[in-house]
Design a protein around this motif. Structure first.
Motif, PDB file in Angstrom:
ATOM      1  N   ALA A 164       0.827  -1.207   0.000  1.00  0.00           N
ATOM      2  CA  ALA A 164       0.000   0.000   0.000  1.00  0.00           C
ATOM      3  C   ALA A 164       0.861   1.256   0.000  1.00  0.00           C
ATOM      4  O   ALA A 164       0.528   2.251  -0.658  1.00  0.00           O
ATOM      5  CB  ALA A 164      -0.930   0.000   1.206  1.00  0.00           C
ATOM      6  N   ALA A 165       1.981   1.224   0.731  1.00  0.00           N
ATOM      7  CA  ALA A 165       2.894   2.368   0.730  1.00  0.00           C
ATOM      8  C   ALA A 165       3.440   2.607  -0.669  1.00  0.00           C
ATOM      9  O   ALA A 165       3.615   3.756  -1.097  1.00  0.00           O
ATOM     10  CB  ALA A 165       4.034   2.134   1.716  1.00  0.00           C
ATOM     11  N   GLY A 166       3.684   1.525  -1.403  1.00  0.00           N
ATOM     12  CA  GLY A 166       4.151   1.658  -2.778  1.00  0.00           C
ATOM     13  C   GLY A 166       3.104   2.283  -3.679  1.00  0.00           C
ATOM     14  O   GLY A 166       3.421   3.106  -4.549  1.00  0.00           O
ATOM     15  N   VAL A 167       1.838   1.910  -3.477  1.00  0.00           N
ATOM     16  CA  VAL A 167       0.751   2.498  -4.260  1.00  0.00           C
ATOM     17  C   VAL A 167       0.648   3.996  -3.982  1.00  0.00           C
ATOM     18  O   VAL A 167       0.524   4.811  -4.906  1.00  0.00           O
ATOM     19  CB  VAL A 167      -0.591   1.804  -3.946  1.00  0.00           C
ATOM     20  CG1 VAL A 167      -1.753   2.555  -4.595  1.00  0.00           C
ATOM     21  CG2 VAL A 167      -0.572   0.357  -4.424  1.00  0.00           C
ATOM     22  N   LEU A 168       0.709   4.366  -2.706  1.00  0.00           N
ATOM     23  CA  LEU A 168       0.636   5.787  -2.361  1.00  0.00           C
ATOM     24  C   LEU A 168       1.821   6.550  -2.943  1.00  0.00           C
ATOM     25  O   LEU A 168       1.656   7.662  -3.464  1.00  0.00           O
ATOM     26  CB  LEU A 168       0.587   5.960  -0.843  1.00  0.00           C
ATOM     27  CG  LEU A 168       0.598   7.407  -0.337  1.00  0.00           C
ATOM     28  CD1 LEU A 168      -0.552   8.218  -0.927  1.00  0.00           C
ATOM     29  CD2 LEU A 168       0.556   7.439   1.190  1.00  0.00           C
ATOM     30  N   ALA A 169       3.009   5.973  -2.869  1.00  0.00           N
ATOM     31  CA  ALA A 169       4.185   6.632  -3.442  1.00  0.00           C
ATOM     32  C   ALA A 169       3.993   6.861  -4.938  1.00  0.00           C
ATOM     33  O   ALA A 169       4.337   7.930  -5.465  1.00  0.00           O
ATOM     34  CB  ALA A 169       5.435   5.794  -3.185  1.00  0.00           C
TER      35      ALA A 169
END
Length: 205
Positions: A164-169
């Motif tokens: 999810a952090a990758g998606v937000l980034a």
């Protein structure tokens, strides 16, 4: 030259405790502006001023050419605070339906984001049944729906798993191509490229 987000000689504090002293800061498309600094240096205060939730003691805070507290800015600006205003008894779907109606958007605008974050499997669950990370995903989506010219986010990676952090980034990088992005985060994934770090001073005490 003024930026989409523009702080000019801003002084701000709480009571007799100064936090920002003569801050000058601009944010424009082209990079994620990442505010860094120790606790108490004013990072979250900058976002509150940007969002219009606080007023500078002196100086000017402008967003898209307007005073940050001008109601005309609301449609142009998004703000995602660290504290989540979610209702435990309502489902993910009910939250997203409310957010899309408030913005005059079709359901698909929220559904596609939920799918991207892997939240679509939980749409019929209440917020009280969600994990910390899933609740954070919901809050991020609700706060950043629709078209906007500027966005500010306070600790948005808090509680997110690596995927999810990758998606937000990815979203932050995408937004920064044609929008002003202001970020406060102690934990930034390596996939968040092209950011411009702005260090605020030490806490005043």
């Amino acid at each position: 030259m003024a930026g989409l987000i523009d702080f000019q000689d801003v002084f701000f504090g709480y009571g007799d405790q100064p936090v920002l002293r003569g801050l000058r800061l601009t944010a424009d498309p082209g990079a994620v502006v990442h505010l860094t600094g120790p606790n108490g240096s004013g990072k979250s205060s900058v976002l509150l001023l940007y969002a219009g939730y606080a007023a500078a003691g002196s100086g000017a805070v402008r967003v898209c050419g307007h005073d940050a507290q001008d109601p005309a800015v609301r449609a142009l600006r998004r703000y995602c605070g660290v504290d989540q205003a979610l209702y435990p008894q309502l489902t993910v779907r009910e939250h997203l339906e409310f957010a899309t109606r408030a913005r005059g958007l079709p359901w698909r605008a929220a559904a596609s984001r939920a799918e991207r974050y892997g939240l679509d499997r939980w749409t019929d669950d209440t917020v009280s049944a969600l994990s910390t990370g899933s609740a954070r995903k919901l809050w991020i989506i609700m706060c950043t729906l629709g078209e906007f010219a500027a966005v500010g986010l306070d600790e948005p990676f808090l509680g997110l798993d690596e995927e999810a952090a990758g998606v937000l980034a990815e979203e932050l990088v995408e937004w920064s191509r044609d929008r002003a992005v202001l970020l406060v985060s102690h934990d930034v994934p390596r996939t968040l490229t092209g950011r411009r770090e702005v260090a605020l001073g030490a806490a005043v005490g």
